[in-house]
Motif scaffolding. Structure first.
Motif, PDB file in Angstrom:
ATOM      1  N   PHE A  68      -6.274 -19.037  -0.896  1.00 54.26           N
ATOM      2  CA  PHE A  68      -5.784 -19.532  -2.177  1.00 54.26           C
ATOM      3  C   PHE A  68      -6.061 -18.553  -3.312  1.00 54.26           C
ATOM      4  N   SER A  69      -7.031 -17.662  -3.122  1.00 60.02           N
ATOM      5  CA  SER A  69      -7.318 -16.690  -4.172  1.00 60.02           C
ATOM      6  C   SER A  69      -6.546 -15.396  -3.981  1.00 60.02           C
ATOM      7  N   SER A  70      -5.727 -15.317  -2.921  1.00 59.05           N
ATOM      8  CA  SER A  70      -5.074 -14.044  -2.630  1.00 59.05           C
ATOM      9  C   SER A  70      -3.768 -13.910  -3.417  1.00 59.05           C
ATOM     10  N   GLY A 125      -4.904  -9.158   4.873  1.00 57.52           N
ATOM     11  CA  GLY A 125      -6.247  -9.713   4.864  1.00 57.52           C
ATOM     12  C   GLY A 125      -6.867  -9.868   6.240  1.00 57.52           C
ATOM     13  N   PRO A 126      -7.028 -11.132   6.683  1.00 61.33           N
ATOM     14  CA  PRO A 126      -7.881 -11.387   7.849  1.00 61.33           C
ATOM     15  C   PRO A 126      -7.412 -10.741   9.157  1.00 61.33           C
ATOM     16  N   TRP A 127      -6.114 -10.510   9.335  1.00 60.04           N
ATOM     17  CA  TRP A 127      -5.656 -10.011  10.625  1.00 60.04           C
ATOM     18  C   TRP A 127      -5.488  -8.506  10.639  1.00 60.04           C
ATOM     19  N   ARG A 128      -5.886  -7.830   9.582  1.00 57.24           N
ATOM     20  CA  ARG A 128      -5.616  -6.395   9.540  1.00 57.24           C
ATOM     21  C   ARG A 128      -6.416  -5.654  10.606  1.00 57.24           C
ATOM     22  N   ASP A 129      -5.744  -4.675  11.203  1.00 54.13           N
ATOM     23  CA  ASP A 129      -6.359  -3.871  12.242  1.00 54.13           C
ATOM     24  C   ASP A 129      -7.570  -3.133  11.679  1.00 54.13           C
ATOM     25  N   PRO A 130      -8.804  -3.392  12.230  1.00 52.38           N
ATOM     26  CA  PRO A 130      -9.978  -2.695  11.689  1.00 52.38           C
ATOM     27  C   PRO A 130      -9.884  -1.173  11.861  1.00 52.38           C
ATOM     28  N   ASP A 131      -9.113  -0.715  12.854  1.00 54.40           N
ATOM     29  CA  ASP A 131      -8.970   0.731  13.043  1.00 54.40           C
ATOM     30  C   ASP A 131      -7.659   1.238  12.461  1.00 54.40           C
ATOM     31  N   GLY A 132      -7.057   0.465  11.564  1.00 50.28           N
ATOM     32  CA  GLY A 132      -5.690   0.781  11.126  1.00 50.28           C
ATOM     33  C   GLY A 132      -5.612   1.605   9.857  1.00 50.28           C
ATOM     34  N   TYR A 133      -6.749   2.173   9.399  1.00 52.22           N
ATOM     35  CA  TYR A 133      -6.753   2.987   8.176  1.00 52.22           C
ATOM     36  C   TYR A 133      -6.099   2.250   7.007  1.00 52.22           C
ATOM     37  N   SER A 134      -6.436   0.977   6.815  1.00 48.34           N
ATOM     38  CA  SER A 134      -5.961   0.157   5.699  1.00 48.34           C
ATOM     39  C   SER A 134      -4.447   0.039   5.624  1.00 48.34           C
TER      40      SER A 134
END
Lengths: 300, 357
Positions: free
Chosen positions: A256-258, B170-179
């Protein structure tokens, strides 16, 4: 929020809401005559790109708006030919007008992405939007011609029996709607965000369509709906800009804060308002033009 | 003497021959208009048409790409046929596709280090459920609150795309994906098996064909298909017959959402292999055109999906070789639908040269 901030906030809301008012009131006139044109988004896009390209080539603001309105008349004329003469399905034809408009506008505007122009001050247009809403209201409820347009929308057979040309009146209403939508588009590409970018209307055409339902087909309520929508969109941008966050105890506070949640709030608000308005089935039934989406066939 | 101008006469029964010919007329008229537009832009019309419609499918790889694009279009359009037959205008298939990709793809990401035969079927079911649930929202709002489904289903497209945006940033982003905003790749067993080595065409094609055949059976041979048709032709007759319109709405939306969801899952677990922002080049919207061009008939939809998929490939080639934006594909798609809807006139009406008295 102090006094100056509040003034600034109101100014931005006025500037951002104006195009939706133009498009909404144009579509309202079309629907009052009994025709549903779902091509608002496409006509706005073509209007926006035509105005922008004309301005870049000729340097004249007057020509830019003029050509933009002509483009709107061309697009809605195409629609009118299909739904009035060939009696095609209005929903499908309107959808194809939008898809056609997306393609046409990006083709015309391809060379002009990123071209800088001098934007125009929006204030005259903001005032104009109020005047037009007033005039449309006056037209429908105080003049004989307005009554005839409403009669065509409510019962085209009766209007025909009385000797009014249903198709001619609908044609005019469609063309008016088209030119208003194109004008709204040109306001966006010349005043609101002076630039051209593919798909820059970003769903405003659909919001305008929702506004007509919200208004229960009454012109003055287009303004109320548009400003509820404009207010929420600017308010959420304001909150985003301030880095607002929900406290941790709120479930899904990260979501909700995104930014994506804030960006979807105008669409959610539109849906919620639509639900509230439509839930009164009788009110919608009584206020919607009775012949909306029905083709008129004279017989032989 | 006969009149110079024909009069328009309503046909007693819609013409079956015209029903089949009209889409073909529409395609031919679109090609003619297209070549005029290209000539006006200063291109050799023949060269442009060749670039657009012939060269993309002159290789085996090209034909495979055509099928890769036609598969989701045909599947979604078949789903849409369930809605459109009943005059329910679900135009939010793009959002249902996105939700299918999120639900099914989410399972794939959760089990990204697992290899099991059951992973892919689980993801497909997840995709169907995701799309179906998303489609239930406009159905519920229509049934309970009388809300216009055109507008709500469309608003939900924007909402679904933004939820996808939230997840991949956010939550599902690849940790090795260089942002870079994308998720982890699925494990190998979470990918649609390829049909041929070196080509991108995958098993989603088979799934689509099976679902289309089942849909054809439902339309042609079941009471449910008959009810959809009757309610579409004459809501009043349907009410007299005692058909429950609300249940029909739930079913049509649910099936359409499930098909769109499977198409979305097939995109991410087929050609893409992970989830990122732009998983669909507007398949959900283009499928509306496919459904109409195919006359809401499964066989017609298969042909229409191939034609429209070609406009995608052609637009990509035109962008490469002629510096025309790929969105010109939409121009053709819009034109085809215009001509189709216009020429539909010939199905319902005919011209007669009457003798004047």
């Amino acid at each position: 929020m102090n006094y100056l901030e509040l003034i600034g906030f109101i100014q931005i809301v006025l500037i951002a809401t104006t195009p939706v008012v133009f498009a909404g009131i144009g579509e309202l006139v079309t629907e009052k005559s009994g025709v549903l044109n779902l091509g608002v988004e496409g006509m706005m896009l073509v209007g926006a790109v035509t105005a922008f390209v004309t301005l870049v080539i000729t340097g004249s603001y007057v020509l830019a708006f003029l050509f933009s309105i002509l483009a709107g008349i061309f697009m809605s004329g195409l629609f009118a030919f299909l739904v009035l003469i060939l009696m095609s399905n209005q929903v499908a034809t309107g959808l194809s007008l939008t898809i056609f408009g997306i393609g046409l506008s990006s083709m015309i505007g391809k060379k002009y992405i990123g071209t800088p122009i001098d934007g125009l001050t929006p204030w005259y247009f903001v005032i104009l939007s109020f005047i037009i809403v007033f005039l449309v209201g006056y037209f429908f409820y105080k003049t004989k011609s307005g009554l005839i347009v409403r009669a065509v929308g409510e019962s085209h057979n009766s209007a025909h029996a009385l000797g009014y040309s249903v198709l001619k009146i609908r044609l005019l209403a469609i063309l008016f709607g088209g030119s208003m939508c194109a004008f709204a588009g040109s306001y966006i590409s010349i005043c609101y965000a002076p630039m051209w970018q593919e798909g820059m209307i970003a769903g405003r055409g659909w919001i305008a369509l929702a506004l007509v339902v919200f208004s229960t087909w009454k012109p003055s309520r287009i303004l109320i709906g548009a400003y509820i929508f404009g207010g929420t969109s600017i308010f959420q941008m304001h909150l985003q800009g301030k880095g607002f966050r929900f406290p941790d105890w709120v479930p899904f506070d990260n979501f909700f804060s995104s930014a994506p949640f804030f960006n979807m709030s105008p669409y959610l608000a539109t849906m919620i308002v639509l639900v509230i308005i439509s839930s009164n089935k009788l009110r919608i039934k009584l206020s919607a033009p009775a012949c909306l989406t029905m083709p008129f066939y004279k017989g032989s | 003497m006969t009149n110079l101008f024909p009069t328009i006469v309503s046909r007693a029964q819609s013409s079956n021959i015209m029903n089949i010919f009209v889409p073909i007329i529409a395609i031919i008229l679109t090609l003619i208009t297209g070549s005029i537009i290209f000539s006006l832009m200063g291109f050799n019309a023949l060269f442009a048409l060749h670039t657009f419609f012939i060269s993309p499918i002159s290789t085996t790889y090209g034909i495979s790409e055509l099928l890769v694009k036609a598969t989701p279009l045909a599947l979604i359009a078949t789903g849409l046929a369930f809605c459109f037959k009943n005059n329910i205008y679900n135009i939010g298939a793009e959002g249902q596709l996105t939700m299918g990709a999120i639900f099914g793809g989410g399972i794939g990401i959760f089990f990204h280090d697992t290899n099991s035969f059951w992973l892919l079927p689980l993801m497909i079911i997840g995709g169907a459920i995701g799309g179906s649930l998303w489609a239930m929202i406009p159905a519920l709002l229509k049934n309970k609150f009388n809300t216009n489904e055109i507008l709500t289903s469309l608003m939900l497209v924007y909402v679904a795309l933004l939820i996808l945006d939230f997840l991949v940033v956010g939550p599902w982003r690849d940790p090795d994906g260089y942002s870079f905003p994308k998720t982890r790749p699925f494990s190998d067993s979470g990918r649609m098996p390829l049909l041929f080595d070196g080509l991108r065409i995958h098993i989603g094609l088979i799934i689509t064909l099976i679902l289309i055949i089942i849909s054809w059976f439902v339309f042609a041979k079941t009471i449910f298909g008959f009810q959809l048709k009757v309610s579409g032709f004459s809501p009043i007759a349907a009410r007299y017959a005692g058909f429950n319109q609300k249940i029909l709405i739930y079913l049509a939306f649910g099936i359409c959402g499930a098909f769109a969801g499977i198409a979305g899952l097939a995109e991410v677990s087929g050609p893409i292999g992970l989830i990122y922002r732009d998983i669909s080049p507007n398949y959900g919207f283009t499928a509306i055109i496919v459904a109409f061009l195919g006359r809401l008939h499964p066989l017609g939809i298969i042909f229409a999906s191939l034609v429209i998929a070609l406009t995608y490939l052609g637009a990509e080639d035109a962008q490469l070789f002629m510096q025309i934006p790929a969105a010109v594909g939409f121009l053709f798609q819009g034109l085809v639908l215009f001509y189709l809807l216009g020429a539909d006139f010939l199905v319902k009406y005919k011209f007669e040269f009457k003798k004047s008295k």
